[in-house]
Motif scaffolding. Structure first.
Motif, PDB file in Angstrom:
ATOM      1  N   ALA A 225      51.423  42.898  -3.321  1.00  0.00           N
ATOM      2  CA  ALA A 225      52.660  43.272  -2.640  1.00  0.00           C
ATOM      3  C   ALA A 225      53.901  43.678  -3.378  1.00  0.00           C
ATOM      4  O   ALA A 225      53.704  42.801  -4.453  1.00  0.00           O
ATOM      5  N   GLY A 226      53.827  44.284  -2.421  1.00  0.00           N
ATOM      6  CA  GLY A 226      56.063  44.353  -3.023  1.00  0.00           C
ATOM      7  C   GLY A 226      56.027  46.298  -3.177  1.00  0.00           C
ATOM      8  O   GLY A 226      54.896  45.942  -3.837  1.00  0.00           O
ATOM      9  N   GLY A 227      57.012  46.818  -2.633  1.00  0.00           N
ATOM     10  CA  GLY A 227      57.158  48.048  -3.077  1.00  0.00           C
ATOM     11  C   GLY A 227      57.161  48.469  -4.834  1.00  0.00           C
ATOM     12  O   GLY A 227      56.789  49.118  -4.794  1.00  0.00           O
TER      13      GLY A 227
ATOM     14  N   SER B  86      58.536  51.209   2.056  1.00  0.00           N
ATOM     15  CA  SER B  86      59.012  49.818   0.554  1.00  0.00           C
ATOM     16  C   SER B  86      58.226  50.851  -0.298  1.00  0.00           C
ATOM     17  O   SER B  86      58.512  50.328  -1.641  1.00  0.00           O
ATOM     18  N   VAL B  87      57.522  51.494   0.004  1.00  0.00           N
ATOM     19  CA  VAL B  87      56.268  51.878  -1.556  1.00  0.00           C
ATOM     20  C   VAL B  87      56.874  52.991  -1.849  1.00  0.00           C
ATOM     21  O   VAL B  87      57.017  52.843  -2.914  1.00  0.00           O
ATOM     22  N   GLY B  88      56.894  53.964  -0.817  1.00  0.00           N
ATOM     23  CA  GLY B  88      57.176  55.589  -1.026  1.00  0.00           C
ATOM     24  C   GLY B  88      58.812  55.987  -1.463  1.00  0.00           C
ATOM     25  O   GLY B  88      58.868  56.457  -2.415  1.00  0.00           O
TER      26      GLY B  88
ATOM     27  N   ALA C 175      54.408  42.367   4.199  1.00  0.00           N
ATOM     28  CA  ALA C 175      53.550  42.557   5.321  1.00  0.00           C
ATOM     29  C   ALA C 175      53.220  44.155   5.805  1.00  0.00           C
ATOM     30  O   ALA C 175      54.318  45.105   5.126  1.00  0.00           O
ATOM     31  N   GLU C 176      52.205  44.914   6.944  1.00  0.00           N
ATOM     32  CA  GLU C 176      52.081  45.535   7.265  1.00  0.00           C
ATOM     33  C   GLU C 176      52.843  45.809   8.294  1.00  0.00           C
ATOM     34  O   GLU C 176      53.309  44.867   9.073  1.00  0.00           O
ATOM     35  N   ALA C 177      52.714  47.120   8.130  1.00  0.00           N
ATOM     36  CA  ALA C 177      53.539  47.305   9.773  1.00  0.00           C
ATOM     37  C   ALA C 177      53.367  46.151  11.091  1.00  0.00           C
ATOM     38  O   ALA C 177      54.494  46.705  11.749  1.00  0.00           O
TER      39      ALA C 177
HETATM   40  N1  LIG Z   1      54.074  47.289   0.837  1.00  0.00           N
HETATM   41  C1  LIG Z   1      53.263  46.985   0.321  1.00  0.00           C
HETATM   42  O1  LIG Z   1      53.337  45.208  -0.623  1.00  0.00           O
HETATM   43  C2  LIG Z   1      51.446  47.456   0.239  1.00  0.00           C
HETATM   44  C3  LIG Z   1      50.896  47.260  -0.982  1.00  0.00           C
HETATM   45  C4  LIG Z   1      49.643  47.732  -1.056  1.00  0.00           C
HETATM   46  C5  LIG Z   1      49.548  49.041  -0.179  1.00  0.00           C
HETATM   47  N2  LIG Z   1      50.541  49.305   0.372  1.00  0.00           N
HETATM   48  C6  LIG Z   1      49.847  50.604   2.213  1.00  0.00           C
HETATM   49  O2  LIG Z   1      50.581  51.037   1.660  1.00  0.00           O
HETATM   50  C7  LIG Z   1      51.232  52.429   2.646  1.00  0.00           C
HETATM   51  C8  LIG Z   1      52.590  52.174   2.349  1.00  0.00           C
HETATM   52  O3  LIG Z   1      53.222  50.802   2.835  1.00  0.00           O
HETATM   53  P1  LIG Z   1      54.657  50.667   3.034  1.00  0.00           P
HETATM   54  O4  LIG Z   1      55.354  49.302   2.514  1.00  0.00           O
HETATM   55  O5  LIG Z   1      55.394  51.284   2.118  1.00  0.00           O
HETATM   56  O6  LIG Z   1      55.021  51.049   4.776  1.00  0.00           O
HETATM   57  P2  LIG Z   1      56.618  51.465   5.401  1.00  0.00           P
HETATM   58  O7  LIG Z   1      56.004  50.926   6.320  1.00  0.00           O
HETATM   59  O8  LIG Z   1      57.429  50.076   4.663  1.00  0.00           O
HETATM   60  O9  LIG Z   1      56.244  52.470   4.987  1.00  0.00           O
HETATM   61  C9  LIG Z   1      55.786  53.999   5.625  1.00  0.00           C
HETATM   62  C10 LIG Z   1      56.688  55.049   5.454  1.00  0.00           C
HETATM   63  O10 LIG Z   1      56.222  56.195   5.876  1.00  0.00           O
HETATM   64  C11 LIG Z   1      56.934  56.911   7.332  1.00  0.00           C
HETATM   65  N3  LIG Z   1      56.186  57.344   8.626  1.00  0.00           N
HETATM   66  C12 LIG Z   1      55.276  56.524   8.469  1.00  0.00           C
HETATM   67  N4  LIG Z   1      54.638  57.947   9.619  1.00  0.00           N
HETATM   68  C13 LIG Z   1      54.880  59.382   9.294  1.00  0.00           C
HETATM   69  C14 LIG Z   1      55.048  60.479   9.350  1.00  0.00           C
HETATM   70  N5  LIG Z   1      53.771  60.734  10.703  1.00  0.00           N
HETATM   71  N6  LIG Z   1      55.510  61.569   8.935  1.00  0.00           N
HETATM   72  C15 LIG Z   1      56.405  60.804   8.022  1.00  0.00           C
HETATM   73  N7  LIG Z   1      56.682  59.838   7.705  1.00  0.00           N
HETATM   74  C16 LIG Z   1      55.449  58.594   8.692  1.00  0.00           C
HETATM   75  C17 LIG Z   1      57.670  55.784   7.996  1.00  0.00           C
HETATM   76  O11 LIG Z   1      58.683  55.872   8.637  1.00  0.00           O
HETATM   77  C18 LIG Z   1      58.152  54.549   7.239  1.00  0.00           C
HETATM   78  O12 LIG Z   1      59.010  54.546   6.064  1.00  0.00           O
HETATM   79  C19 LIG Z   1      50.392  51.707   3.683  1.00  0.00           C
HETATM   80  O13 LIG Z   1      49.381  51.595   3.617  1.00  0.00           O
HETATM   81  C20 LIG Z   1      50.337  50.046   2.846  1.00  0.00           C
HETATM   82  O14 LIG Z   1      48.684  49.399   3.433  1.00  0.00           O
HETATM   83  C21 LIG Z   1      51.404  48.384   0.691  1.00  0.00           C
END
Ligand SMILES: NC(=O)c1ccc[n+]([C@@H]2O[C@H](COP(=O)([O-])OP(=O)(O)OC[C@H]3O[C@@H](n4cnc5c(N)ncnc54)[C@H](O)[C@@H]3O)[C@@H](O)[C@H]2O)c1
Ligand SMILES: N[C@@H](CCO)C(=O)O
Ligand code: NA
Length: 442
Positions: free
Chosen positions: A308-310, A16-18, A190-192
């Protein structure tokens, strides 16, 4: 056209974020270069499966499953995989190789923060984490930098977007927790493992981070008192609304000074609580977050926005990338974590709050007096008592006459309240204790 040097950015994770961070780096490359004075070159994106579908288009040649090789030779590493491992090992590798690291991973910081910050300090690298608390809202940097000359006394906030979204949907649309959580997950809030959200763990991790920064004291997540929203029912939310309150999952961090010894300690806690309709936090809807900070000189400050949100969270990550990049261009040591105050972290027993207790009681004379005595015997002072107009027995057609009592208390300790609830539960005039919620913000 100005010729800039290149800074090599490695991205770990494209969820979502990456995926949004990659997109922003690629789309706004020229503007970012002008702001930094160097080009932010995305040299690769480590993913689990290079063929998986993503929310943004990332050029195929940037994708790799080999995170370790990607880190080598990078100037800045952005960790957005989440989870403890391999995130911890990869961040340690990145720092020891001299790269600055950006992370949004509050779970990792809450568990391994000291190890990561010590490593960063030893090697002269920086660890940035604005996105770890409050998503897009600037809150880490204000606490760390803008308020570094003041003394923070209290933080009161909504720091988990998913639970705020769920409670809001329960309140506005009468949805169940399960229905609302499914939507929050779909929207990428939401978290994973969403237990982290609804169990209050994510908010407790954030409260630990905020309390550590605010009070210059290490506050690990496990020292944060925590209750999630799993026990909050649709009935609680409806009853709160009727009584002029809304239910919110709050994070509270405060400095408490013992009136007798004058010794200060830090309390950090997370629990669902009732707040009055007219309180500004009651108007925080959806996945938004809001954090009130009170400081001795500044007075009350409020930080509000998308929690929150990507793409929203990507904004905070990009801000950190730019800060790190500027440091690479200009040089200098950056900011070290400060835990100089080293205050004791207090248990929940050191805190008093108001409570609202909902009881189903026998509808007969003398019940009120019996219940009032039970409260006073346990040292809890009753402020308000309301009896619902339509008794539950009428509504449900129960054989035995019963009524609903909503009791508001003055400030009481956790222990006194627990003892009162235990006594109520065994009292012959009480059929059931249907709700116990703290009241904040009065
Ligand atoms: N989504 C949000 O709104 C939000 C907000 C603030 C912080 N965060 C934090 O940001 C981080 C990412 O959240 P997200 O929502 O993007 O999660 P997500 O689950 O959507 O994305 C994580 C990505 O990382 C990949 N990944 C996991 N392990 C891996 C590995 N060993 N090698 C390569 N890729 C791997 C997964 O396949 C997935 O695509 C988390 O720590 C989360 O707590 C998220
Ligand atoms: N799951 C987290 C993401 C932002 O940290 C939340 O809902 O707040
Ligand atoms: Na933030």
């Amino acid at each position: 056209m100005i010729e800039y040097r290149n800074l090599r950015i490695a991205l770990l994770g494209a969820g979502s974020v990456g995926a949004q961070v990659a997109d922003q780096l690629l789309t706004h490359a020229d503007e970012l270069a002008a702001r930094v004075g160097a080009r932010l070159e995305l040299v690769g994106v480590a993913v689990r499966d290079v063929d998986a579908q993503r929310t943004t288009d990332i050029p195929r040649e940037l994708l790799t499953a080999d995170a370790e090789s990607l880190i080598l030779g990078s100037d800045i590493v952005v960790e957005l995989m989440g989870g403890l491992e391999p995130a911890r090992t990869l961040i340690l590798q990145a720092l020891t190789s001299g790269a600055d690291v950006i992370t949004a991973n509050k779970a990792l910081l809450a568990t391994h923060g000291p190890e990561l910050f010590e490593t960063a300090e030893q090697v002269g690298a920086q660890l940035y984490y604005e996105a770890a608390v409050g998503g897009a809202i600037p809150i880490i940097r204000p606490l760390r930098d803008s308020l570094a000359g003041d003394r923070v006394t209290r933080i009161l906030g909504i720091v988990n977007g998913t639970t705020n979204f769920i409670l809001d949907r329960m309140d506005k649309h009468g949805e169940t927790m399960e229905q609302a959580l499914a939507t929050a997950t779909e929207l990428g809030y939401a978290e994973a493992d969403p237990t982290a959200d609804i169990g209050g763990y994510d908010a407790a991790q954030k409260a630990g981070i905020l309390a550590s920064l605010a009070f210059h004291t290490l506050v690990p997540a496990e020292a944060v008192y925590r209750e999630g929203i799993t026990e909050v029912s649709l009935d609680d939310v409806r009853a709160a609304r009727k009584a002029g309150y809304v239910v919110k999952l709050l994070a509270i961090c405060e400095k408490i000074v013992d009136p007798l010894t004058l010794e200060a300690g830090v309390s950090a806690r997370v629990y669902p609580a009732l707040i009055p309709d007219e309180h500004p936090l009651a108007a925080v809807h959806g996945a938004n977050n809001a954090v009130f900070v009170e400081a001795e000189a500044a007075g009350p400050l409020m930080f509000y926005g998308a929690g929150a949100g990507g793409i929203q969270t990507a904004s905070a990550v990009l801000g950190d990338v730019v800060s790190a990049a500027r440091r690479h261009v200009v040089g200098g040591p950056g900011v070290a974590e400060s835990t100089h105050a080293n205050l004791p972290v207090l248990p929940i027993s050191a805190v008093t709050t108001r409570y609202q207790i909902t009881l189903r009681v026998a509808d007969q004379p003398g019940v009120l007096a019996t219940i009032a005595t039970l409260f006073s015997e346990h040292g809890v002072s009753v402020e308000t008592v309301e009896q619902s107009v339509v008794s539950i027995s009428e509504r449900e057609g129960a054989a035995e006459p019963a009524a609903t009592l909503v009791i508001g208390t003055h400030e009481a300790s956790d222990a006194d309240l627990a003892a009162t609830v235990a006594a109520l539960t065994t009292s012959t005039v009480v059929h059931s204790v249907t709700g116990v919620l703290r009241v904040e913000g009065l």
